[in-house]
Scaffold this active site. Structure first.
Site, PDB file in Angstrom:
ATOM      1  CB  SER A   1      39.546 -10.902 -10.064  1.00  0.00           C
ATOM      2  OG  SER A   1      38.478 -11.555 -10.729  1.00  0.00           O
ATOM      3  CG  ASP A   2      40.576 -16.717  -6.705  1.00  0.00           C
ATOM      4  OD1 ASP A   2      39.911 -17.439  -7.477  1.00  0.00           O
ATOM      5  OD2 ASP A   2      41.224 -17.177  -5.750  1.00  0.00           O
ATOM      6  CD1 TRP A   3      35.310 -18.443 -11.193  1.00  0.00           C
ATOM      7  CD2 TRP A   3      37.406 -17.692 -11.364  1.00  0.00           C
ATOM      8  NE1 TRP A   3      35.758 -18.694 -12.490  1.00  0.00           N
ATOM      9  CE2 TRP A   3      37.036 -18.245 -12.616  1.00  0.00           C
ATOM     10  CE3 TRP A   3      38.674 -17.147 -11.243  1.00  0.00           C
ATOM     11  CZ2 TRP A   3      37.890 -18.280 -13.724  1.00  0.00           C
ATOM     12  CZ3 TRP A   3      39.530 -17.174 -12.332  1.00  0.00           C
ATOM     13  CH2 TRP A   3      39.143 -17.717 -13.547  1.00  0.00           C
TER      14      TRP A   3
ATOM     15  N   GLY B   1      36.663 -12.392  -6.569  1.00  0.00           N
ATOM     16  CA  GLY B   1      37.621 -11.693  -5.723  1.00  0.00           C
ATOM     17  C   GLY B   1      37.639 -10.195  -5.961  1.00  0.00           C
TER      18      GLY B   1
END
Length: 980
Positions: A299-301, A303
């Protein structure tokens, strides 16, 4: 210019400075006359994403086999909580890297260090600041793509990083104002695909895992995470149809997968109103099934928006692990342990997550690339001693070892930036001899940031010369050579005079100096820039995305003032993308224009090498330079258009972005995609095309093996309680339970609520392979990469100095809905004066195919296809029809055949084979990140969150959501699958 365009631009005046209010369009992101009707069934307001379950389990395709064998053996030894530890970050500022998962001390497996950025090692010292992606792309040089990746990977490795958070092909560059376009390569899928593949190979050859990002449809900063600062409660939805997804945005990710990227980062946005990190269609169907991705999705941070749903939809690792930064809460961690124990996440899905992560570790041979004290730095401080657990202020120790990892990379960086510099105009002013009696340098972009090169956090300001944008895609400069100091050194080496005015608004001083230069026959060099970056930083009222396409700091006024008095003015621009140059490009006193991109630490040396002829410019523009923002067809959504709900970004222009949009709309660019001049000239001749025998395209059939499990999960919850010998660190994310009661341990008042997850998500039986997929190797059906034709052409240096030329191969696929031309290959060739070299480029089956929404596969249409070779997207000097009848569709077809063609060209393109493609006259010239605390960390692994697509159907619907199939003229019978 069309009537509709005229009306639009007349109704909404364009902003003239970077601090002006955002420009058009609103509420839609595609200009009315730029829409593609064929996207209507899949790029619609409130579009939905179809469910696709179960999440495919990795099988060790292709050269991943050995890594999977080792990973399976390792994961078989793990307990449930140890597997969960691999998948879950320990929380923001919990350890020393921007992201760390949990360690497995029992087996000596250290926590993985995930660290930005795509242009260097972020948040530490004694590292190199490399040119940005947009600059290296402008070299059009595969070897340099690879070398930059290897150099960056080496520095990450020597700092003790396991995963470099880069490279970037999302954003691709749908809109020129997009804030993070510069982190990627180009708004073209082929150029970006080749660049990302070579970069991935380089990074991973250095022994570090690459994380290709951001997957997918992440094309603007506004509303990427909803609020703040607006009242919008959900992230923006990128509504993309099936054809556009495959032929444009998915294309470079397929190249990254085929190159072996160990990880892919899912993005903040929604795709068709389903969050990227829990979108089962994009993750399960497209990435893991169709493309056969064998690595792990991170995941993006912040996200991640759910627990069970994101797991079932294919996400494998959550970063940084907590829901909100430093919240101490997590959708996974203990909640994932609970989810496996209560059956809402099957064991095989968790095992697949763990195997994918560990396989990536083995795939790049991290075991042989360890360094002492890794990671040797702390992302949270440059002090030698500080807390190991920064947020919790615990475990005071040495955290920074100040290891210098730069090696001899400065020379490479200088070369990368020079080779990526694009000469846009030259009326004989360049190269400079160094003998000008007086050289005058103007503009703050030539000089130092008054706070120092690292004086603004994450480069979040536009002071001094611009060498990278802002945001998490940056790193610290070890030094920054400014253009002024490098030019000064060069001028002084010739014993001449140099003066400067670096205040952009000191008009009287600018005018006085410019007037003197003309009097003595000297040269004026004006520096100007345009900046952008990530949305968590706002610079001059630009919330990541640029508000407009003008030069910053009133750069147009600076150029106007200087050229009013100086008749030999060279303009140098450091920009993140295209800017409007219509006010000065044809000014007779502007004798040369240079785009110097975002060059990194050697900025001044690189541009001086170009200005003084030490390097002959050979870069080509990786985007189109228009006369107005409306000519690009698509734009950023700056204001909410759906109340407090997710803004709807309909990609209604389809595949027509950048040069494709200009071609479709009949716009004449000032400088076209692929354009760039040299200090020499080139001619093109002798186009030859050889057709190769290739096996018939066979859609993939068959089933996967059943989902494997590794080890046995005990159902005794007491086995998963916090170990007695662990001292808990505040806000740290652990996989352990607080109680033997799962409901009590979850602490969720909605635990065991009657919620139905997609039934197919739990099906571990053999699953059918997709026709466009592969059972052999990652990247999709391997027949797509069969070479059908080889194109050759002769390129001759008709000038007096050695130079680099970039011959480019474009195709017209012939259909009424296809772009006029699409880039398909290129090469950078060094040619001695008077000499000729052969440009050679392959055309694959993929290159001549279209995506069929009914067959859900790639097909070759029956339309006539034409190949073009030239020096830019508009200067296509040679052409020939592709004779598909000579292409064998069986394994035992005829041998290769060769045919020639005349130097004809499509209407509207330059067709003179004898013209100098590198002449001095342009062929187109008129003369951070706050996290959303969505959901409770005590929820049973997000069990109350909906699965991607909010559907409980167990059968994926693969033709209804994205397809153009509802429209006559696209898909059968216009495209015939029989010739594929």
């Amino acid at each position: 210019m069309t009537f509709m365009r005229t009306v639009l631009l007349a109704a909404v005046p364009l902003a003239l400075a970077q601090v002006d209010p955002p420009g058009p369009p609103f509420p839609n992101s595609t200009y009315p006359n730029a829409t593609d009707p064929l996207t209507d069934s899949g790029a619609m307001w409130n579009e939905t994403s179809p469910p696709s379950y179960p999440s495919p389990w990795g099988t060790g395709l292709g050269d991943w086999a050995d890594a999977y064998k080792s990973a399976r053996a390792f994961v078989s030894q793990l307990t449930l909580t140890e597997k969960v530890n691999l998948t879950t970050g320990v929380g923001w500022e919990g350890e020393k890297c921007v992201g760390n998962n949990g360690a497995i001390p029992r087996l000596g497996f250290k926590a993985l260090c995930m660290q930005d950025s795509p242009l260097g090692v972020r948040d530490t010292d004694f590292v190199s600041a490399f040119p940005a992606g947009v600059t290296i792309a402008a070299t059009w040089d595969r070897a340099l793509f690879y070398q930059r990746g290897f150099d960056m990977g080496s520095e990450h490795r020597d700092k003790g990083v396991d995963v470099q958070l880069g490279p970037v092909v999302g954003p691709l560059g749908r809109t020129p104002e997009g804030g993070r376009n510069w982190e990627g390569f180009a708004p073209d899928p082929v150029l970006s695909g080749i660049a990302v593949a070579q970069t991935v190979k380089g990074i991973q050859a250095a022994g570090v895992m690459a994380c290709t990002k951001h997957y997918i449809g992440y094309e603007q900063e506004h509303f990427r995470q909803g609020a703040p600062p607006t009242s919008v409660t959900e992230s923006i939805s990128s509504n993309i149809d099936d054809v556009t997804m495959h032929e444009l945005y998915l294309w470079p990710f397929a190249d990254a997968v085929r190159a072996g990227t160990a990880s892919i980062m899912c993005s903040y946005n929604q795709i068709n109103n389903s969050y990227a990190c829990q979108n089962s269609y994009t993750q399960n169907q497209l990435l893991k099934n169709e493309l056969g991705f064998q690595g792990f999705i991170m995941s993006d941070w912040s996200g991640q928006h759910s627990g069970v749903s994101s797991a079932l939809a294919g996400m494998d690792m959550t970063m940084p692990g907590d829901i909100g930064f430093d919240s101490g809460t997590s959708f996974w961690g203990a909640n994932l342990t609970i989810a496996v124990l209560n059956g809402t996440v099957p064991q095989w899905r968790l095992d697949d997550m763990a195997v994918r992560i560990v396989a990536g570790w083995y795939y790049v041979d991290r075991e042989a690339n360890q360094v002492a004290n890794a990671p040797t730095f702390s992302s949270w401080t440059l002090d030698t001693y500080n807390y190991q657990h920064f947020y919790a202020s615990e475990d005071w120790t040495q955290v920074n070892y100040h290891v210098d990892v730069r090696d001899e990379h400065a020379a490479d960086i200088r070369n990368f930036a020079a080779k990526g510099t694009v000469l846009l105009k030259n009326n004989g002013a360049l190269p400079l001899s160094g003998n000008a009696k007086l050289t005058a340098v103007f503009g703050s972009d030539a000089a130092e940031n008054q706070y120092g090169p690292n004086g603004c956090s994450d480069r979040g300001c536009d002071n001094g010369t611009l060498a990278m944008g802002w945001g998490s895609g940056t790193d610290n400069f070890p030094y920054l050579v400014t253009p002024l100091e490098a030019i000064k050194a060069e001028v002084l080496s010739h014993g001449k005079s140099i003066e400067d005015v670096i205040d952009d608004y000191a008009y009287a001083q600018q005018n006085a100096l410019a007037r003197r230069v003309t009097d003595v026959g000297g040269v004026c060099i004006v520096f100007a820039n345009a900046d952008s970056g990530e949305g968590y930083i706002i610079v001059d009222d630009n919330e990541g995305d640029r508000n407009n396409l003008t030069l910053w700091h009133n750069g147009d006024d600076l150029i106007r003032n200087v050229t009013s008095f100086c008749n030999n003015t060279i303009v140098v621009m450091h920009t993140v993308g295209p800017v409007l140059v219509d006010s000065f490009y044809d000014n007779e006193n502007v004798t040369a224009i240079i785009w110097a991109g975002l060059p990194g630490q050697e900025s001044g040396n690189s541009i001086t090498d170009i200005l003084y002829g030490k390097v002959n410019p050979g870069g080509k523009s990786v985007f189109t330079w228009g006369a107005s923002r409306g000519e690009y067809g698509a734009d950023v959504i700056y204001e909410p258009n759906n109340g407090v709900l997710a803004p709807q970004e309909d990609f209604a222009e389809g595949v027509f972005i950048d040069y494709r949009a200009f071609d479709k709309l009949g716009e004449t660019p000032i400088y076209e995609f692929g354009f760039g001049l040299s200090y020499t000239t080139f001619s093109y001749s002798n186009l030859q095309i050889a057709a190769h025998a290739a096996p018939a395209y066979t859609p993939t059939t068959g089933d996967t093996p059943s989902a494997p499990t590794y080890g046995v999960v005990s159902n005794n919850t007491a086995d998963y309680l916090f170990p007695a010998d662990i001292t808990r660190i505040p806000a740290y994310i652990y996989p352990y339970l607080n109680s033997t009661s799962l409901s009590a341990s979850s602490g969720d008042p909605l635990y065991a609520i009657n919620y139905t997850f997609p039934a197919g998500a739990y099906d571990g039986s053999p699953q059918p392979l997709l026709a466009a997929g592969s059972s052999v190797a990652p990247g999709g059906n391997q027949a797509l990469y069969d070479v059908l034709f080889t194109v050759t052409a002769t390129v001759t240096n008709t000038g007096s100095v050695e130079g680099d030329e970039v011959p480019q191969l474009y195709l017209n696929l012939g259909g009424p809905n296809d772009p006029k031309v699409v880039l398909r290959n290129f090469d950078r060739i060094t040619i001695a004066p008077g000499a000729s070299e052969t440009f050679t480029a392959d055309i694959t089956r993929r290159d001549v195919s279209n995506w069929d929404t009914v067959a859900q596969d790639w097909i070759i249409s029956s339309y006539t296809k034409t190949a073009y070779v030239g020096s830019s997207s508009r200067k296509l000097l040679l052409s020939a029809k592709l004779d598909l009848s000579g292409v064998s569709t069986s394994p035992s077809g005829p041998s290769s055949t060769t045919y020639s063609s005349s130097s004809s060209s499509a209407a509207g393109y330059s067709s003179s084979s004898s013209s100098a493609a590198g002449s001095s006259i342009s062929s187109s010239s008129a003369a951070g990140s706050s996290s959303s605390a969505a959901g409770s960390s005590s929820s049973a692994a997000g069990s109350s969150s909906s699965a991607a697509g909010s559907s409980s159907s167990s059968t994926p619907t693969v033709t209804s959501s994205y397809g153009h199939s509802a429209h006559s003229g696209y898909g059968p019978p216009s495209y015939s699958s029989t010739s594929a």
